[in-house]
Design a protein around this motif. Structure first.
Motif, short mmCIF file in Angstrom:
data_model
loop_
_atom_site.label_atom_id
_atom_site.label_comp_id
_atom_site.label_asym_id
_atom_site.label_seq_id
_atom_site.Cartn_x
_atom_site.Cartn_y
_atom_site.Cartn_z
N ILE A 1 0.83 -1.21 0.00
CA ILE A 1 0.00 0.00 0.00
C ILE A 1 0.86 1.26 0.00
CG2 ILE A 1 -1.68 1.32 1.36
CD1 ILE A 1 -2.87 -1.36 2.26
N GLY A 2 1.90 1.26 0.84
CA GLY A 2 2.76 2.44 0.91
C GLY A 2 3.44 2.75 -0.40
N ALA A 3 3.90 1.71 -1.12
CA ALA A 3 4.59 1.93 -2.38
C ALA A 3 3.64 2.50 -3.43
CB ALA A 3 5.20 0.62 -2.88
N ILE A 4 2.39 2.05 -3.42
CA ILE A 4 1.42 2.54 -4.41
C ILE A 4 1.04 3.99 -4.11
CG2 ILE A 4 -0.93 2.23 -5.27
CD1 ILE A 4 -0.43 -0.80 -5.05
N ILE A 5 0.85 4.33 -2.85
CA ILE A 5 0.51 5.71 -2.52
C ILE A 5 1.69 6.63 -2.85
CG2 ILE A 5 0.05 7.27 -0.58
CD1 ILE A 5 -1.76 5.11 0.56
N GLU A 6 2.91 6.16 -2.62
CA GLU A 6 4.08 6.96 -2.98
C GLU A 6 4.15 7.16 -4.49
OE1 GLU A 6 7.43 9.24 -2.97
OE2 GLU A 6 6.08 8.73 -1.31
N ALA B 1 -1.06 11.43 -9.43
CA ALA B 1 -2.33 10.72 -9.66
C ALA B 1 -3.38 11.17 -8.66
CB ALA B 1 -2.11 9.22 -9.56
N GLU B 2 -4.56 11.50 -9.17
CA GLU B 2 -5.66 11.95 -8.31
C GLU B 2 -6.57 10.80 -7.89
OE1 GLU B 2 -7.46 15.24 -10.74
OE2 GLU B 2 -5.72 14.65 -11.93
N ALA B 3 -6.44 9.67 -8.58
CA ALA B 3 -7.31 8.52 -8.29
C ALA B 3 -6.56 7.24 -8.61
CB ALA B 3 -8.60 8.61 -9.11
N VAL B 4 -7.04 6.15 -8.03
CA VAL B 4 -6.45 4.83 -8.26
C VAL B 4 -7.55 3.88 -8.73
CG1 VAL B 4 -5.42 2.80 -7.16
CG2 VAL B 4 -4.57 5.09 -6.62
N HIS B 5 -7.28 3.18 -9.84
CA HIS B 5 -8.16 2.09 -10.27
C HIS B 5 -7.47 0.79 -9.88
CE1 HIS B 5 -10.69 -0.65 -12.45
NE2 HIS B 5 -11.43 0.34 -12.93
N PRO B 6 -8.12 -0.04 -9.04
CA PRO B 6 -7.44 -1.24 -8.53
C PRO B 6 -7.57 -2.48 -9.40
CG PRO B 6 -9.54 -1.03 -7.45
CD PRO B 6 -9.43 0.14 -8.40
N GLY B 7 -8.38 -2.44 -10.47
CA GLY B 7 -8.60 -3.65 -11.27
C GLY B 7 -9.32 -4.70 -10.46
N TYR B 8 -8.87 -5.97 -10.56
CA TYR B 8 -9.41 -7.03 -9.72
C TYR B 8 -8.23 -7.74 -9.04
CZ TYR B 8 -8.31 -9.75 -13.94
OH TYR B 8 -7.67 -10.30 -15.02
N GLY B 9 -8.51 -8.47 -7.97
CA GLY B 9 -7.44 -9.12 -7.24
C GLY B 9 -6.59 -8.10 -6.49
N PHE B 10 -5.45 -8.51 -5.99
CA PHE B 10 -4.53 -7.65 -5.25
C PHE B 10 -5.28 -6.82 -4.21
CE2 PHE B 10 -1.77 -8.18 -9.21
CZ PHE B 10 -0.97 -9.14 -8.61
N LEU B 11 -5.26 -5.48 -4.36
CA LEU B 11 -5.83 -4.59 -3.34
C LEU B 11 -7.24 -4.11 -3.69
CD1 LEU B 11 -2.64 -2.46 -2.62
CD2 LEU B 11 -3.65 -4.17 -1.11
N ALA C 1 -8.34 1.27 0.79
CA ALA C 1 -9.30 2.36 0.57
C ALA C 1 -9.16 3.45 1.63
CB ALA C 1 -10.72 1.80 0.54
N ARG C 2 -8.97 3.03 2.89
CA ARG C 2 -8.79 4.01 3.97
C ARG C 2 -7.51 4.82 3.78
NH1 ARG C 2 -10.62 -0.28 7.99
NH2 ARG C 2 -12.77 0.26 8.52
N ALA C 3 -6.43 4.14 3.38
CA ALA C 3 -5.16 4.83 3.20
C ALA C 3 -5.24 5.85 2.07
CB ALA C 3 -4.06 3.82 2.92
N GLN D 1 -7.18 8.88 3.35
CA GLN D 1 -6.34 9.72 4.20
C GLN D 1 -5.33 10.52 3.39
OE1 GLN D 1 -4.65 6.97 6.99
NE2 GLN D 1 -6.61 6.56 8.03
N ALA D 2 -4.90 9.97 2.25
CA ALA D 2 -3.93 10.66 1.40
C ALA D 2 -4.60 11.63 0.44
CB ALA D 2 -3.11 9.63 0.62
N GLY D 3 -5.94 11.70 0.45
CA GLY D 3 -6.64 12.60 -0.44
C GLY D 3 -6.68 12.12 -1.88
N ILE D 4 -6.63 10.81 -2.07
CA ILE D 4 -6.64 10.20 -3.41
C ILE D 4 -7.92 9.41 -3.56
CG2 ILE D 4 -5.44 8.61 -4.97
CD1 ILE D 4 -2.89 9.20 -3.27
N ALA D 5 -8.62 9.59 -4.67
CA ALA D 5 -9.90 8.90 -4.89
C ALA D 5 -9.66 7.41 -5.17
CB ALA D 5 -10.65 9.55 -6.05
N PHE D 6 -10.52 6.59 -4.61
CA PHE D 6 -10.51 5.15 -4.87
C PHE D 6 -11.62 4.85 -5.86
CE2 PHE D 6 -11.99 0.79 -3.52
CZ PHE D 6 -10.86 0.11 -3.95
#
Length: 763
Positions: free
Chosen positions: A78-83, A90-100, A107-109, A112-117
């Motif tokens: 999670i930390g590496a992806i937020i970094e 990046a203003e948002a993250v698309h997680p696809g399927y699997g993994f996270l 989602a909480r992290a 807290q970082a101000g990034i849309a899930f």
């Protein structure tokens, strides 16, 4: 856009986000990137060391390394992806399927970082991410559930005691995770305790949570799921159902939309409305937003009876079939809803047009109980016409005379498929006016699908979709296991051996040909067309040896100068000449090999013509001074034909002798005392100690690779000597244990296959 837009879908005008990071890999990352680009959004990829050259990395606008190959240190970090989001803006993250994709802490992290899930809220993830909690929750909203025992914190002993009330056969399911990973069928009470121990270990390893629950196993079940879309403004709709009943070990193989079961019923539309409303109620119960899927078990005998299994709070692997029949791009709506957009498609707008079917292409060997395969993609043809090359725009869909074909893929030529991740490498999706047309289109597309350099399940997929019960729509989740023993897989025949031998000799001629004009005399004194036969020894996939003898013969009007199969012309069309080819002890038969392109060989044997895709692997380095890209002596050849493929080793005298001796040992009934890993992976369990006395068939080592746990057992009675420990990274064919037999215990009755059925997961 990957599919036509439905009326009511907003046009892609101003981007909702400027930059979106795709926190995934493989085909789903490529598919999400495609829609982001269509919306004018800058896509960012992330990659592990194993994926540095992957297709999704090449197709994104920018890519960020997030760690080594192990998913826990990269795609689950999670930390590496937020970094990576911070570094790229990046203003948002698309997680696809699997993994996270269903990880509430992720989602909480992000929040807290101000990034849309780009997914649902924490409430939905929290409730639906736990199967026990979700089942109990939706039951309170009128959604029917399967009878069972679902209480958190139950011990193995408590589950064993409660099992009698559930009844056998039953299903053990992990509360965390999803996609069928860690699910186990128990037929008899006496097997329950041991299976619970295995299920806990798998669940703890895969999800970090070993909580289990029990459900009654519904016999002859249909697996039908409903796609839902919901926004944060209170709008919830469903987009019809998908039939996912063709599974092996709870892993989907073929998916369809709509369900042939409901399509065949007079009141199918009414049942669709009821099951769709139940899915919408499940979504409403957790204030869902985005795209999600509610999975149901449906009784084949009583289709109006359906039971909630779980809700997948993400995009499904099989989402393309819904897109093909509705014209709605689900990824586009995921992005729009995450940006606060309102769902403008109403339930009345949703219409299902035609039929769509999807086949999952895996790197695996179906004949060896679906053992995962690794390798480098040497030749790739996924759609007819110009193929995908590094740096070229992706071709993902085309119209055919039968219907429309779409391929969602992670492959490019030169990419290595490793054992670090799930073995699914691509998906072939077909649309037709009706189910027959869709399956015919899918079959034709699979017949033209070629990925050489590793084993795939494409031939198996063709056998499956042409099964009489499948064609008739008589589907249930146990059909594959029931029919697999009766499937007739194609074996290497004389035609493939003749083609490989002639190709090998042509390559050898080319490698030994001086650049100046003149006779093509090989350094070994033999040339194509010479009267003395030449022996080519080929190693077959079953470990055997095939001897092919080639001698020259003169075509009418041809000069006997040995220039047939002119290797210098492999980059164009050549007219081959006829030779006499004898396979094994068989008679000499006329054969000719021609090369319409660098990637194809056309064999004529006994007047019958076969076309092969062909990819050689050479013993030595290529000569950069040659104009032709094909130089050197092949060490192995990969051949593909109508969805089937094989690998043949070109054997030296020493390698041929080794194989012959090994074959003689097998014929004499000798058992290899060494227990070897079937593929690269990680040792997860060693339940015996060095020096223990073991019996044939006793579990020695469990190896996990490509999300599968392979259980390796003792091949005979004796004393075990271990060379592996839990946590070890092992290579294919590495010896993990050796059995020293006791006197008198080497009879055939003490021998046992060293690998049990692998335990497989899916998304």
């Amino acid at each position: 856009m990957t599919t036509p837009s439905l009326a009511g879908t907003p046009a892609a005008t101003r981007p909702m986000f400027g930059t979106v990071l795709v926190a995934n890999r493989g085909e789903i990352a490529c598919r999400v990137i495609r829609t982001l680009k269509a919306l004018g959004i800058r896509p960012v990829a992330v990659y592990s060391d194993a994926d540095a050259g992957a297709r999704h990395v090449r197709e994104a606008d920018t890519a960020v390394r997030i760690g080594p190959a192990a998913a826990a240190e990269s795609y689950l970090n999670i930390g590496a992806i937020i970094e990576a989001c911070r570094r790229t803006g990046a203003e948002a993250v698309h997680p696809g399927y699997g993994f996270l994709s269903e990880n509430v802490e992720f989602a909480r992290a992000l929040e807290q970082a101000g990034i849309a899930f780009i997914g649902p809220g924490v409430e939905a993830l929290n409730i639906m991410g736990d199967k026990i909690r979700s089942k109990n929750h939706v039951a309170g909203y009128g959604v029917p559930v399967v009878p069972g025992v679902a209480q958190p914190g139950m011990s193995d002993a408590e589950l064993v005691d409660a099992a009698a009330g559930v009844g056998f056969p039953l299903l053990i399911k992990p509360s965390a995770g999803g996609g069928g990973k860690g699910m186990h069928v128990v037929q008899r009470p006496e097997d329950l305790a041991a299976t619970l121990a295995t299920a806990r270990r798998v669940a703890a390893s895969a999800f970090g949570d070993d909580t289990l629950f029990l459900e009654r196993l519904v016999t002859t079940p249909r697996h039908i799921e409903v796609q839902v879309l919901a926004d944060s403004h209170g709008n919830v709709i469903h987009l019809g159902e998908r039939e996912c009943s063709l599974q092996r070990r709870h892993q989907k193989v073929i998916e369809e939309a709509p369900s042939p079961l409901l399509e065949a019923l007079p009141d199918g539309a009414a049942i669709r409305a009821r099951i769709g409303e139940a899915a919408c109620n499940a979504a409403r119960s957790v204030n869902y937003s985005g795209a999600g899927t509610v999975e149901f078990l449906v009784s084949d005998d009583a289709p109006d009876q359906f039971y909630f299994m779980e809700m997948n709070t993400r995009l499904q692997v099989e989402h393309p079939v819904t897109e093909m029949v509705t014209g709605i791009d689900l990824v586009e709506w995921q992005v729009r809803i995450a940006a606060g957009g309102e769902l403008t498609v109403r339930q009345a707008d949703v219409e299902l047009h035609g039929h769509a079917a999807e086949a999952r292409v895996y790197a695996e060997v179906p004949e060896r109980n679906f053992l995962p395969s690794t390798g480098t993609v040497l030749l790739l043809d996924e759609l007819p016409g110009p193929q995908q090359r590094p740096g070229a725009p992706a071709r993902v869909a085309m119209d055919t005379p039968r219907g429309r074909v779409r391929v969602d893929s992670s492959l490019v030529e030169g990419v290595e498929v490793s054992s670090s991740y799930d073995p699914m490498i691509s998906k072939v999706i077909a649309w037709g006016e009706d189910r027959t047309a869709a399956l015919d289109t899918l079959d034709a597309a699979l017949a033209g699908y070629t990925a050489l350099g590793l084993d795939t399940n494409v031939e198996y997929l063709r056998l499956l979709i042409n099964d009489a019960d499948v064609r008739a729509g008589r589907l249930e989740t146990g059909l594959i296991e029931r029919k697999l023993p009766g499937l007739s897989f194609r074996r290497v025949a004389d035609a493939e051996l003749a083609a490989a031998a002639l190709f090998t000799l042509a390559m050898e001629e080319q490698n030994n040909t001086p650049p100046a004009p003149g006779p093509w005399q090989a350094r070994n004194g033999w040339r194509l067309g010479a009267p003395a036969p030449r022996l080519v020894s080929l190693g077959t996939p079953d470990g055997g040896v095939a001897a092919v003898r080639v001698s020259g013969t003169r075509d009418a009007g041809a000069e006997a100068d040995g220039t047939a199969l002119d290797g210098t012309a492999l980059d164009g069309t050549v007219s081959g000449r006829t030779f006499l080819v004898a396979v094994g002890d068989g008679p000499a038969r006329p054969a000719r090999l021609e090369f319409p392109s660098r990637r194809q060989a056309v064999l004529t044997l006994d007047g019958r013509t076969s076309t092969y895709s062909i990819a050689p692997v050479f013993r030595g380095p290529a000569d950069p001074t040659r104009d032709s890209p094909v130089v050197g002596i092949p060490a192995e050849l990969f051949l593909g034909n109508e969805g089937w493929s094989c690998r043949l080793d070109v054997l030296s005298r020493e390698a041929r002798l080794d194989r012959v001796l090994a074959a003689l040992q097998r014929e004499e009934g000798a058992t290899d005392p060494a227990v070897r890993s079937p593929m690269p992976g990680t040792v997860v369990s060693v339940p015996v100690s060095d020096g223990d006395t073991v019996a044939a068939g006793q579990l020695l080592v469990s190896v996990e690779a490509m999300k599968m746990e392979h259980q390796l057992v003792a091949p005979l009675n004796g004393t075990v000597h271990l060379t592996a420990r839990p946590g070890d990274l092992v290579k294919a064919d590495q010896v993990l244990a050796t059995i020293h037999p006791h006197a008198g215990d080497t009879d055939a009755d003490t021998m046992h296959s060293t690998a049990k059925e692998p335990r497989h997961g899916r998304f």
